[in-house]
Design a protein around this motif. Structure first.
Motif, mmCIF file in Angstrom:
data_model
loop_
_atom_site.group_PDB
_atom_site.id
_atom_site.type_symbol
_atom_site.label_atom_id
_atom_site.label_comp_id
_atom_site.label_asym_id
_atom_site.label_seq_id
_atom_site.Cartn_x
_atom_site.Cartn_y
_atom_site.Cartn_z
ATOM 1 N N ASP A 260 0.876 -1.270 0.033
ATOM 2 C CA ASP A 260 0.124 -0.074 0.131
ATOM 3 C C ASP A 260 0.849 1.218 -0.017
ATOM 4 O O ASP A 260 0.449 2.180 -0.663
ATOM 5 C CB ASP A 260 -0.962 0.056 1.079
ATOM 6 C CG ASP A 260 -2.064 -1.026 1.074
ATOM 7 O OD1 ASP A 260 -2.309 -1.644 0.041
ATOM 8 O OD2 ASP A 260 -2.775 -1.408 2.032
ATOM 9 N N ARG A 261 1.841 1.466 0.641
ATOM 10 C CA ARG A 261 2.938 2.377 0.826
ATOM 11 C C ARG A 261 3.439 2.786 -0.404
ATOM 12 O O ARG A 261 3.531 3.849 -0.944
ATOM 13 C CB ARG A 261 3.852 2.250 1.936
ATOM 14 C CG ARG A 261 4.447 3.597 2.252
ATOM 15 C CD ARG A 261 5.357 3.458 3.447
ATOM 16 N NE ARG A 261 6.651 3.097 3.223
ATOM 17 C CZ ARG A 261 7.462 2.543 3.864
ATOM 18 N NH1 ARG A 261 7.246 2.153 5.061
ATOM 19 N NH2 ARG A 261 8.725 2.184 3.518
ATOM 20 N N PRO B 123 1.098 9.416 -6.909
ATOM 21 C CA PRO B 123 1.320 11.037 -7.051
ATOM 22 C C PRO B 123 2.557 10.923 -7.835
ATOM 23 O O PRO B 123 2.489 12.130 -8.596
ATOM 24 C CB PRO B 123 1.310 11.218 -5.597
ATOM 25 C CG PRO B 123 0.907 10.139 -4.839
ATOM 26 C CD PRO B 123 0.996 8.852 -5.488
ATOM 27 N N TRP C 274 2.346 1.933 -3.502
ATOM 28 C CA TRP C 274 1.196 2.708 -4.476
ATOM 29 C C TRP C 274 1.063 3.948 -3.918
ATOM 30 O O TRP C 274 0.675 5.214 -4.864
ATOM 31 C CB TRP C 274 -0.045 1.991 -4.510
ATOM 32 C CG TRP C 274 0.218 0.611 -5.183
ATOM 33 C CD1 TRP C 274 0.124 -0.607 -4.894
ATOM 34 C CD2 TRP C 274 0.335 0.628 -6.812
ATOM 35 N NE1 TRP C 274 0.335 -1.440 -5.988
ATOM 36 C CE2 TRP C 274 0.382 -0.702 -7.044
ATOM 37 C CE3 TRP C 274 0.502 1.465 -7.764
ATOM 38 C CZ2 TRP C 274 0.840 -0.984 -8.299
ATOM 39 C CZ3 TRP C 274 0.644 1.235 -8.914
ATOM 40 C CH2 TRP C 274 1.039 -0.037 -9.307
ATOM 41 N N ASP C 275 1.005 4.446 -2.389
ATOM 42 C CA ASP C 275 0.642 5.783 -2.456
ATOM 43 C C ASP C 275 1.944 6.768 -2.776
ATOM 44 O O ASP C 275 1.774 7.804 -2.731
ATOM 45 C CB ASP C 275 0.840 5.815 -0.568
ATOM 46 C CG ASP C 275 -0.492 5.121 0.037
ATOM 47 O OD1 ASP C 275 -1.439 5.097 -0.834
ATOM 48 O OD2 ASP C 275 -0.453 4.963 1.086
ATOM 49 N N ILE C 276 3.189 6.193 -3.048
ATOM 50 C CA ILE C 276 4.180 6.908 -3.485
ATOM 51 C C ILE C 276 4.198 6.878 -4.989
ATOM 52 O O ILE C 276 4.421 8.295 -5.731
ATOM 53 C CB ILE C 276 5.412 6.318 -3.065
ATOM 54 C CG1 ILE C 276 5.743 6.431 -1.502
ATOM 55 C CG2 ILE C 276 6.686 6.925 -3.804
ATOM 56 C CD1 ILE C 276 6.835 5.707 -0.862
#
Length: 123
Positions: A18-19, A26, A21-23
């Protein structure tokens, strides 16, 4: 995503996944904001051809090298990569037609073709 012996346990793996994809999401959005909509046409064309053939040829490799290596460092390449392929084809078709004009001396036909390609273009 395929797990291996080195993959963290399920909870840790999910958090890392998840982290990432969070990076990445954006970062991709920022990248797309900074380049022309036509910038990646070279990549997509080579990728499509590779998907179909299962291999690359030397011109594909050369295209990818120029696409990534030169565009960030030289103004002419950035300008070229910002143009739609349809525009580039139309312009180069005019230049090729000009240099093939057998009614003109070769040097004049060459100058005409060069002149077509030398004019700053807008996409």
């Amino acid at each position: 995503m395929k797990k291996s012996a080195d993959t963290p346990h399920d909870e840790d793996f999910t958090a890392l996944y998840d982290r990432a994809w969070d990076i990445l999401i954006p970062a991709r959005a920022g990248y797309l904001d900074d380049v022309s909509a036509h910038y990646d046409e070279v990549f997509h064309e080579v990728a499509q051809r590779t998907e179909h053939t299962g291999s690359l040829v030397k011109t594909d490799i050369a295209a990818l090298v120029v696409w990534k290596r030169l565009t960030a460092r030289t103004r002419w390449a950035t300008d070229l990569m910002s143009l739609p392929d349809t525009h580039v084809r139309a312009l180069t078709e005019r230049a090729v037609t000009a240099v093939r004009d057998t009614t003109l001396p070769r040097s004049e036909a060459a100058r005409t073709g060069h002149g077509i390609l030398s004019v700053p273009v807008q996409g």
